[in-house]
Design an enzyme around this catalytic site. Structure first.
Site, mmCIF file in Angstrom:
data_model
loop_
_atom_site.group_PDB
_atom_site.id
_atom_site.type_symbol
_atom_site.label_atom_id
_atom_site.label_comp_id
_atom_site.label_asym_id
_atom_site.label_seq_id
_atom_site.Cartn_x
_atom_site.Cartn_y
_atom_site.Cartn_z
ATOM 1 N N GLU A 4 0.809 -1.116 0.096
ATOM 2 C CA GLU A 4 0.073 0.098 -0.038
ATOM 3 C C GLU A 4 0.741 1.188 -0.050
ATOM 4 O O GLU A 4 0.571 2.303 -0.658
ATOM 5 C CB GLU A 4 -0.870 -0.082 1.344
ATOM 6 C CG GLU A 4 -2.107 1.065 1.274
ATOM 7 C CD GLU A 4 -1.735 2.706 1.748
ATOM 8 O OE1 GLU A 4 -2.471 3.356 1.775
ATOM 9 O OE2 GLU A 4 -0.406 2.533 2.492
ATOM 10 N N GLU A 5 1.755 1.065 0.758
ATOM 11 C CA GLU A 5 2.647 2.276 0.991
ATOM 12 C C GLU A 5 3.509 2.684 -0.227
ATOM 13 O O GLU A 5 4.090 3.977 -0.244
ATOM 14 C CB GLU A 5 3.711 2.148 2.229
ATOM 15 C CG GLU A 5 3.090 2.027 3.427
ATOM 16 C CD GLU A 5 2.333 3.046 3.897
ATOM 17 O OE1 GLU A 5 2.410 4.275 3.485
ATOM 18 O OE2 GLU A 5 1.759 3.213 5.184
#
Lengths: 354, 332
Positions: free
Chosen positions: A204-205
């Protein structure tokens, strides 16, 4: 309540930078495997848990939380046996000097070296060195030893151990182990009137990457992304500005961030359920950040999506702080709002003005 | 021009993600001219015209115009009742200051800017606020997460039209007019009134996935190079619809571009070739769904895009309708 905190502590301590989430996956699996009907890991490493429902609503609901955390990765070694690192995900360089870290799957202790105050010129005392000037010191005495212990690509995480403090707790990676904790709780609960697919996502990051492919595989009718989001509620020069979210004010519901906009019907549903359940909530300052909902909503023919988050101070740093009450209230809101999802709320009807 | 329809289209509420009201207006307008209509998962409205049975070489054509408009969303209500906001889509402070915002419930608020130490600098949105008439936070009729659009009535003056949200309600108008006048049933045509173009292009992306078309065309506004000190751009107001070659997000498929040129020539309509340096349209994402879709764009030249006073020329609008009608009658 204690179970939530126990799970948060367990998951917070697990190391898992983007792309290397295996330890987090291993920590989650035993918490949910007896509560779900199917568990699998997809090509990118997403952990997908399928929990069959009573199907009265004929919906497939995807709830996601990302396993990965921001951290560092070894990119080179010095002749003296120190490690050169780059950040994975957003971490400001000024946080790094002097930090203790854990390196690789053996959790080798290390420290990010810094110049002693005695040797720092007066004018530079408050200047933050950029990451390419820093090294991680793991006690190795030669390049060979450093390369053997921590080859290029090795993950480096913050050496922070989870602790409770009063009605709060602190630890690393609450973004998004707080969300993972809520999702574990949701999967252990039920039964639900629909098929629930819990997805613990990867990467996600670094661009909402895991959630996109998971949503493609799951093809849900509606999605809820669970987050640990930023609370910017410390004293400021200008007092009357949005804190984005604030600790103690309950779960934060997203109306819009930089990655997507929540359909108004879904937003009203969560607000209505919170009011009905007596759960205090806050609307996260619109326009800030991005979440897995941004990757999920535009998949295939479109997925109405919403993000609900536990407010956390100091995310993307070695330690974040949250209130136990906010975590518990977030879990309650998500479970209640999910229970009351209907086809009408999420499926477009043929009546154009519906 | 059906100015009554265009007035409803331009003035109806519909910031990105909040398209329920504008969708109802368009649905009412197209239902008599569609074989079927439906609403997609993210709210896009689709009106379908089937090909006649056994039409030789019938293609599935997607025509898209976005029905969302730029707007704003409340981020914070101050102790004294002033309201801070963020943009929905590309809102520039210079276009907003001194104008008005209207909330879905009808509340109208002047948009103004803090006094600044250095007034020569262009202010950022965070320095702007709405005055909703409240005296403190509790008396504010709006709260965090509420959405508003800009106030900008439709004016018809000579051949020019001025209004807010001509981007892209003028494209919606063109599609509706095509649906009204189209008789040929050479192709299966999906008229998509898409959502969320101004923020993520997600409406067109997901509708195109579901429709799975053989080719796709977006009908949207583009900039012009004919105003004082404008960036170089060989597009002028009133000189014909612009057939896109490329923009900031895509290169039009040459076959689609050439088919639009051929249609314009057959229709005897003036046209211009468009190269837009910044910005893009629904076509950029429709092009990339599934295994790829040959896509292009027919643009209505528009001055002052993303201001409350966007301006187009009626001749360009009418010629766009003619070009699309001829295009849809052709073999593709």
């Amino acid at each position: 309540m204690n179970e939530l905190i126990d799970h948060l502590g367990l998951l917070s301590n697990a190391p898992g930078i983007s792309g290397q989430e295996i330890e987090v996956r291993r920590a989650i699996r035993p918490l949910i495997e007896t509560y779900v009907d199917d568990l699998r890991v997809d090509a990118l490493g997403n952990l997908i848990a399928y929990k069959a429902g009573q199907r009265t609503e004929g919906l497939r609901v995807m709830v996601s939380a990302h396993m990965d955390e921001v951290g560092m990765m070894v990119i080179d070694h010095t002749g003296e046996g120190d490690l050169r690192v780059a950040t994975v995900g957003g971490i400001p360089d000024r946080l790094l000097p002097g930090l203790t870290v854990r390196v690789g799957h053996l959790a080798i202790p290390g420290v990010i070296g810094l110049q002693a105050i005695h040797r720092t010129e007066r004018g530079s005392l408050n200047k933050a060195p950029s990451i390419d000037k820093l090294v991680v010191d793991i006690g190795a005495t030669s390049r060979d030893e450093a390369e053997r212990l921590a080859p290029v690509g090795t993950a480096v995480v913050f050496a922070t151990t989870f602790e409770t403090m009063g009605s709060s707790c602190m630890g690393k990676a609450f973004d998004d182990r707080a969300g993972c904790t809520v999702l574990v709780d949701l999967l252990r609960g039920g039964p639900y009137p629909f098929d629930l697919v819990g997805v613990f996502t990867v990467q996600e990051e670094v661009g909402l990457r895991g959630a996109q492919v998971a949503a493609y595989a799951v093809a849900p009718d509606v999605a809820i992304a669970l987050e640990g989001t930023l609370a910017d509620d410390l004293p400021k020069d200008e007092p009357d500005v949005s804190p984005t979210t604030a600790l103690g004010r309950g779960p934060a519901i997203t109306a819009m961030d930089r990655s997507y906009i929540t359909p108004p019907r879904l937003l009203s549903h969560f607000m209505r359920v919170a009011d009905a359940e007596g759960i205090t909530y806050q609307i996260k300052q619109p326009g800030i950040g991005g979440t897995d909902a941004g990757g999920i909503h535009r998949t295939r023919a479109g997925v109405p999506s919403i993000t609900v988050a536990v407010p956390c101070r100091y995310i993307h740093s070695p330690v974040s702080v949250l209130r136990e009450h906010d975590l518990a209230a977030c879990a309650r809101l998500v479970a209640a709002a999910a229970q009351q999802l209907t086809s009408e709320l999420v499926r477009p009807t043929t009546a154009p003005d519906a | 021009m059906d100015l009554k329809l265009l007035d409803r289209l331009t003035q109806t509420f519909g910031p990105s993600g909040y398209e329920d009201e504008i969708r109802a207006v368009i649905a009412e307008a197209i239902t008599p001219y569609a074989d079927e209509t439906r609403v997609d998962a993210l709210g896009s409205l689709i009106g379908i015209r089937h090909a006649s049975e056994g039409a030789p070489g019938a293609k599935r054509v997607l025509l898209a115009a976005h029905m969302d408009e730029i707007g704003l969303m409340v981020t914070h209500v101050e102790d004294k009742g002033f309201v801070r906001f963020t943009s929905i889509g590309g809102v520039r402070a210079v276009n907003a200051i001194g104008g008005r915002a209207r909330f879905a419930g009808g509340i109208i608020a002047p948009i103004y800017v803090e006094r600044r130490e250095d007034a020569s600098k262009v202010p950022e949105l965070q320095h702007l606020y709405l005055d909703v008439g409240a005296v403190d936070r509790d008396s504010s009729p709006v709260r965090v997460g509420d959405t508003a659009h800009f106030v900008g009535p439709l004016v018809s003056q000579g051949t020019r039209l001025v209004s807010k949200a001509l981007d892209d309600r003028i494209g919606c108008y063109v599609l509706i007019e095509v649906m009204r006048r189209l008789e040929a049933r050479a192709h299966e045509i999906h008229f998509a009134f898409t959502t969320q173009e101004e923020i993520t292009l997600s409406g067109a992306r997901t509708s195109a996935y579901r429709i799975d078309p053989d080719l796709a065309i977006s009908v949207d506004v583009t900039g012009t190079g004919d105003t004082p000190k404008a960036l170089p751009m060989d597009v002028s107001l009133g000189q014909g619809p612009a057939i896109k070659v490329k923009d900031g997000g895509m290169i039009a498929h040459p076959a689609v571009r050439d088919a639009l040129i051929a249609a314009a020539e057959r229709a005897g309509a003036p046209y211009q070739m468009e190269i837009l340096l910044g910005g893009t349209t629904d076509a950029a994402v429709m092009q990339l769904v599934r295994a790829g879709v040959p896509s292009g764009c027919l643009s209505i030249p528009c001055r002052y895009v993303h201001s409350p006073s966007e301006m187009v020329d009626t001749a360009d609008v009418e010629n766009a309708v003619e070009i699309l009608l001829t295009f849809l009658e052709s073999s593709l």
